[in-house]
Each structure stands twice: as structure tokens, then as C-alpha cells.
Design a protein around this motif. Structure first.
Motif, PDB file in Angstrom:
ATOM      1  N   GLU A 124      10.341  -4.728  -2.169  1.00 19.23           N
ATOM      2  CA  GLU A 124      11.421  -4.695  -3.147  1.00 19.23           C
ATOM      3  C   GLU A 124      11.307  -3.495  -4.079  1.00 19.23           C
ATOM      4  OE1 GLU A 124      14.048  -6.586  -3.506  1.00 19.23           O
ATOM      5  OE2 GLU A 124      13.605  -7.957  -1.845  1.00 19.23           O
ATOM      6  N   ASN A 125      10.110  -2.975  -4.237  1.00 18.56           N
ATOM      7  CA  ASN A 125       9.889  -1.869  -5.176  1.00 18.56           C
ATOM      8  C   ASN A 125      10.168  -0.499  -4.564  1.00 18.56           C
ATOM      9  OD1 ASN A 125       8.800  -3.459  -7.465  1.00 18.56           O
ATOM     10  ND2 ASN A 125       7.176  -3.934  -6.010  1.00 18.56           N
TER      11      ASN A 125
ATOM     12  N   GLU B 114       0.809  -1.209   0.000  1.00 22.22           N
ATOM     13  CA  GLU B 114       0.000   0.000   0.000  1.00 22.22           C
ATOM     14  C   GLU B 114       0.850   1.271   0.000  1.00 22.22           C
ATOM     15  OE1 GLU B 114      -2.872  -0.303   3.168  1.00 22.22           O
ATOM     16  OE2 GLU B 114      -4.281  -1.285   1.792  1.00 22.22           O
ATOM     17  N   GLY B 115       2.169   1.083   0.000  1.00 21.46           N
ATOM     18  CA  GLY B 115       3.059   2.232  -0.102  1.00 21.46           C
ATOM     19  C   GLY B 115       3.250   2.659  -1.546  1.00 21.46           C
TER      20      GLY B 115
ATOM     21  N   ARG C 240       9.994   0.366   1.450  1.00 26.02           N
ATOM     22  CA  ARG C 240       9.294   0.647   2.694  1.00 26.02           C
ATOM     23  C   ARG C 240       9.130  -0.641   3.507  1.00 26.02           C
ATOM     24  NH1 ARG C 240       6.469   4.009  -1.178  1.00 26.02           N
ATOM     25  NH2 ARG C 240       6.652   6.229  -0.606  1.00 26.02           N
ATOM     26  N   ILE C 241       8.929  -0.464   4.809  1.00 26.21           N
ATOM     27  CA  ILE C 241       8.674  -1.608   5.667  1.00 26.21           C
ATOM     28  C   ILE C 241       7.303  -2.172   5.317  1.00 26.21           C
ATOM     29  CG2 ILE C 241       8.278  -2.349   8.051  1.00 26.21           C
ATOM     30  CD1 ILE C 241      10.203  -0.082   8.916  1.00 26.21           C
ATOM     31  N   LEU C 242       7.239  -3.465   5.044  1.00 26.00           N
ATOM     32  CA  LEU C 242       5.980  -4.129   4.731  1.00 26.00           C
ATOM     33  C   LEU C 242       5.436  -4.768   6.005  1.00 26.00           C
ATOM     34  CD1 LEU C 242       6.320  -6.010   1.308  1.00 26.00           C
ATOM     35  CD2 LEU C 242       4.750  -4.154   1.890  1.00 26.00           C
ATOM     36  N   VAL C 243       4.269  -4.331   6.409  1.00 25.14           N
ATOM     37  CA  VAL C 243       3.654  -4.868   7.622  1.00 25.14           C
ATOM     38  C   VAL C 243       2.613  -5.908   7.233  1.00 25.14           C
ATOM     39  CG1 VAL C 243       2.343  -4.324   9.697  1.00 25.14           C
ATOM     40  CG2 VAL C 243       4.049  -2.702   8.834  1.00 25.14           C
ATOM     41  N   ARG C 244       2.840  -7.111   7.721  1.00 18.49           N
ATOM     42  CA  ARG C 244       1.930  -8.214   7.388  1.00 18.49           C
ATOM     43  C   ARG C 244       0.752  -8.256   8.347  1.00 18.49           C
ATOM     44  NH1 ARG C 244       6.676 -12.463   7.683  1.00 18.49           N
ATOM     45  NH2 ARG C 244       7.470 -10.751   8.984  1.00 18.49           N
ATOM     46  N   THR C 245      -0.432  -8.524   7.784  1.00 15.75           N
ATOM     47  CA  THR C 245      -1.665  -8.658   8.585  1.00 15.75           C
ATOM     48  C   THR C 245      -2.426  -9.873   8.056  1.00 15.75           C
ATOM     49  OG1 THR C 245      -3.092  -7.356   7.117  1.00 15.75           O
ATOM     50  CG2 THR C 245      -1.748  -6.122   8.705  1.00 15.75           C
ATOM     51  N   PRO C 246      -3.501 -10.256   8.710  1.00 16.00           N
ATOM     52  CA  PRO C 246      -4.286 -11.389   8.196  1.00 16.00           C
ATOM     53  C   PRO C 246      -4.849 -11.150   6.790  1.00 16.00           C
ATOM     54  CG  PRO C 246      -4.830 -10.992  10.490  1.00 16.00           C
ATOM     55  CD  PRO C 246      -3.952  -9.861  10.066  1.00 16.00           C
ATOM     56  N   ASP C 247      -4.884  -9.882   6.353  1.00 16.53           N
ATOM     57  CA  ASP C 247      -5.401  -9.579   5.023  1.00 16.53           C
ATOM     58  C   ASP C 247      -4.301  -9.479   3.959  1.00 16.53           C
ATOM     59  OD1 ASP C 247      -8.056  -9.351   5.950  1.00 16.53           O
ATOM     60  OD2 ASP C 247      -7.666  -7.303   6.647  1.00 16.53           O
ATOM     61  N   SER C 248      -3.114  -9.914   4.283  1.00 12.08           N
ATOM     62  CA  SER C 248      -2.009  -9.753   3.350  1.00 12.08           C
ATOM     63  C   SER C 248      -2.099 -10.650   2.122  1.00 12.08           C
ATOM     64  CB  SER C 248      -0.666 -10.000   4.050  1.00 12.08           C
ATOM     65  OG  SER C 248      -0.419  -8.979   5.001  1.00 12.08           O
ATOM     66  N   GLY C 249      -2.907 -11.693   2.204  1.00 14.85           N
ATOM     67  CA  GLY C 249      -3.068 -12.585   1.055  1.00 14.85           C
ATOM     68  C   GLY C 249      -1.942 -13.567   0.900  1.00 14.85           C
TER      69      GLY C 249
ATOM     70  N   LEU D 165       3.112  -7.533  -5.354  1.00 15.85           N
ATOM     71  CA  LEU D 165       4.370  -8.284  -5.277  1.00 15.85           C
ATOM     72  C   LEU D 165       4.324  -9.466  -6.253  1.00 15.85           C
ATOM     73  CD1 LEU D 165       4.371  -6.632  -2.588  1.00 15.85           C
ATOM     74  CD2 LEU D 165       5.513  -8.588  -1.530  1.00 15.85           C
ATOM     75  N   ASP D 166       5.464  -9.686  -6.900  1.00 20.77           N
ATOM     76  CA  ASP D 166       5.487 -10.837  -7.811  1.00 20.77           C
ATOM     77  C   ASP D 166       5.654 -12.108  -6.984  1.00 20.77           C
ATOM     78  OD1 ASP D 166       8.204 -11.224  -7.191  1.00 20.77           O
ATOM     79  OD2 ASP D 166       8.845  -9.938  -8.843  1.00 20.77           O
ATOM     80  N   ILE D 167       5.588 -13.236  -7.641  1.00 18.20           N
ATOM     81  CA  ILE D 167       5.571 -14.521  -6.934  1.00 18.20           C
ATOM     82  C   ILE D 167       6.843 -14.743  -6.129  1.00 18.20           C
ATOM     83  CG2 ILE D 167       6.496 -15.790  -8.907  1.00 18.20           C
ATOM     84  CD1 ILE D 167       3.889 -16.974  -6.284  1.00 18.20           C
ATOM     85  N   THR D 168       7.980 -14.321  -6.677  1.00 14.45           N
ATOM     86  CA  THR D 168       9.247 -14.501  -5.956  1.00 14.45           C
ATOM     87  C   THR D 168       9.241 -13.694  -4.665  1.00 14.45           C
ATOM     88  OG1 THR D 168      10.439 -14.838  -8.023  1.00 14.45           O
ATOM     89  CG2 THR D 168      11.741 -14.244  -6.080  1.00 14.45           C
TER      90      THR D 168
END
Length: 247
Positions: free
Chosen positions: A233-234, A207-208, A237-246, A213-216
Motif C-alpha cells: 500500500e505504501n 523490503e521495497g 511494489r509487488i509483495l512476495v510472501r514467504t514463510p518469513d513474512s510474519g 505494514l499496519d494491521i489493516t
């Protein structure tokens, strides 16, 4: 870097507060009253300059009128003296009488010309005085608008500043519960990335930068430990994982 998942999620709260602070700063800088004041003050400056010019003209014509009236008075006094001599009978020589009468005629013409000058100057002075009155009223009216806009601007500033103080206090309390190293990393990234240092990973999309994100990249995030601080990678930014991250 590692940080508890709960601390990473708190980082999103900090990010939301920082976004609010940025919005408040933008709002403060772009208040409609500021543009209104800029226009009004430019108009006020122009009208004040015109008023000064009109006041100067009024002052100049006042002095010019005084001088012209003095000239008329001098001619009148001289004519009065000559007429007194003529009426007294003291001048008996025909030649002197003729000369005195010519001088009286000349003085009468001179007085008439000077009185015309006085009238012309008086008209210009009255016009200047009227201009001064009009411009004074205009300046006072604009100044009243400036005062009103200034009061509204100051009230808006006070309201925004109060909210900024509240948000800053909330930020301090939130940051206090997050490891310092994680906050330092977040602040460093935020300074480089337009005010966004941490972003939620939602449905495999950062969301930044709004990129998916690609599969890798997704596999790398899936393999990362729950307390690992992962980065996009793009946009870095810090990526914060949540239950909705997929994931």
C-alpha cells in the motif's frame, strides 16, 4: 492478478538479477579509470597547447635568427668591399678617403649591433628549444599514463560487459518460467519505482520501501489467496510472501 506462489518467488530472483545489472551499470559508469582519464586528458590538452606555443616560438626565433644573420652577412660583405677599395689605393681624394673610413666605422658599429641581435635571438631560440624538449617529454609521459589508464578502463569494461551478458542470459532463462503478464506488471512497476518492482514481505515489513505494514494491510494480505498478486500500500511494489513474512 493471480500467479502461482512459486512464480512470485521466482520474481524475486529476477529482481536480484536486475539489481545486479543496475550495480554493474553504475560500476561501469563510475570506474576510477574514467575520472583518472578525464584528469589526464585535460592535463594532456594543456601540455600540448603549451608545446605548440613553444614550437611556434622556436620556429619564429629560427626565422628571426636567419634574418639577423643575413643582415650581418650583408653588412660584412659591404664592409669587405669598402675595405678592399681602401686597401687598393684607388681612392686618392682625401675627402673620399675620409668618407670611406667613416662608412667603414659605421658599418663596423652596425655589424656589432647586428651580431648582438643575433646572440640575443640565439639565446631566445635555445630557450625555446629547451622548452620544446621539456614539454615533449612531459606530453609523452602523460600520453603513456593515458594509454595505461585507457587499457585498464577497457579491461574493466570488458570484464563488466561479460558479467552483464551472463546476468542477462540468466535473467532470460528465469523470466521464461514466469507468466508474461506477471513479468510485464513487474517491469512496469520497476520502471516507476527506481528499479525495484517486487519486494519480499519479511517480518511484516516491505523490503521495497522498508516500511512495516499496519494491521489493516496485514489482515488484507492474510486474507488474500495464495496465488493472489498483492501490492504494498505504501510503495505499490509487488509483495512476495514467504514463510518469513510474519503472517
Amino acid at each position: 492478478m493471480n500467479a502461482a506462489p512459486a512464480d512470485q518467488i521466482r520474481l524475486l530472483d529476477v529482481q536480484n538479477l536486475d539489481v545486479r545489472l543496475t550495480q554493474l551499470a553504475h560500476r561501469r559508469k563510475n570506474l576510477p579509470e574514467l575520472a583518472e582519464l578525464q584528469t589526464l586528458e585535460a592535463d594532456l590538452t594543456q601540455q600540448r597547447d603549451l608545446l605548440v606555443a613553444a614550437q611556434t616560438e622556436e620556429s619564429d626565433t629560427s626565422r628571426e635568427q636567419t634574418k639577423a644573420e643575413q643582415d650581418v652577412d650583408q653588412v660584412r660583405q659591404r664592409a669587405a668591399r669598402d675595405q678592399k677599395r681602401l686597401d687598393s689605393g684607388a681612392v686618392t681624394s682625401p675627402k673620399d678617403l675620409e668618407s670611406l673610413q667613416r662608412e667603414l666605422a659605421s658599418l663596423a658599429k652596425r655589424q656589432g649591433d647586428l651580431e648582438d641581435v643575433v646572440l640575443e635571438v640565439m639565446e631566445r631560440r635555445e630557450a625555446a628549444q629547451e622548452r620544446v624538449r621539456e614539454l615533449t617529454e612531459r606530453v609523452e609521459a602523460i600520453q603513456a599514463k593515458v594509454d595505461d589508464a585507457t587499457a585498464r578502463r577497457d579491461a574493466a569494461h570488458a570484464e563488466i560487459d561479460a558479467e552483464v551478458a551472463t546476468v542477462n542470459k540468466e535473467r532470460e532463462l528465469t523470466v521464461a518460467d514466469i507468466p508474461e503478464a506477471l513479468v510485464t506488471l513487474y517491469d512496469r512497476i520497476r520502471a516507476k519505482q527506481g528499479g525495484i518492482g517486487a519486494a519480499r514481505l519479511y517480518q511484516r515489513r516491505c523490503e521495497g520501501c522498508r516500511l512495516e505494514l499496519d494491521i489493516t494491510e496485514l489482515n488484507d494480505v492474510r486474507r488474500a489467496a495464495a496465488d493472489a498478486v498483492v501490492r504494498c500500500e505504501n510503495c505499490s511494489r509487488i509483495l512476495v510472501r514467504t514463510p518469513d513474512s510474519g503472517l
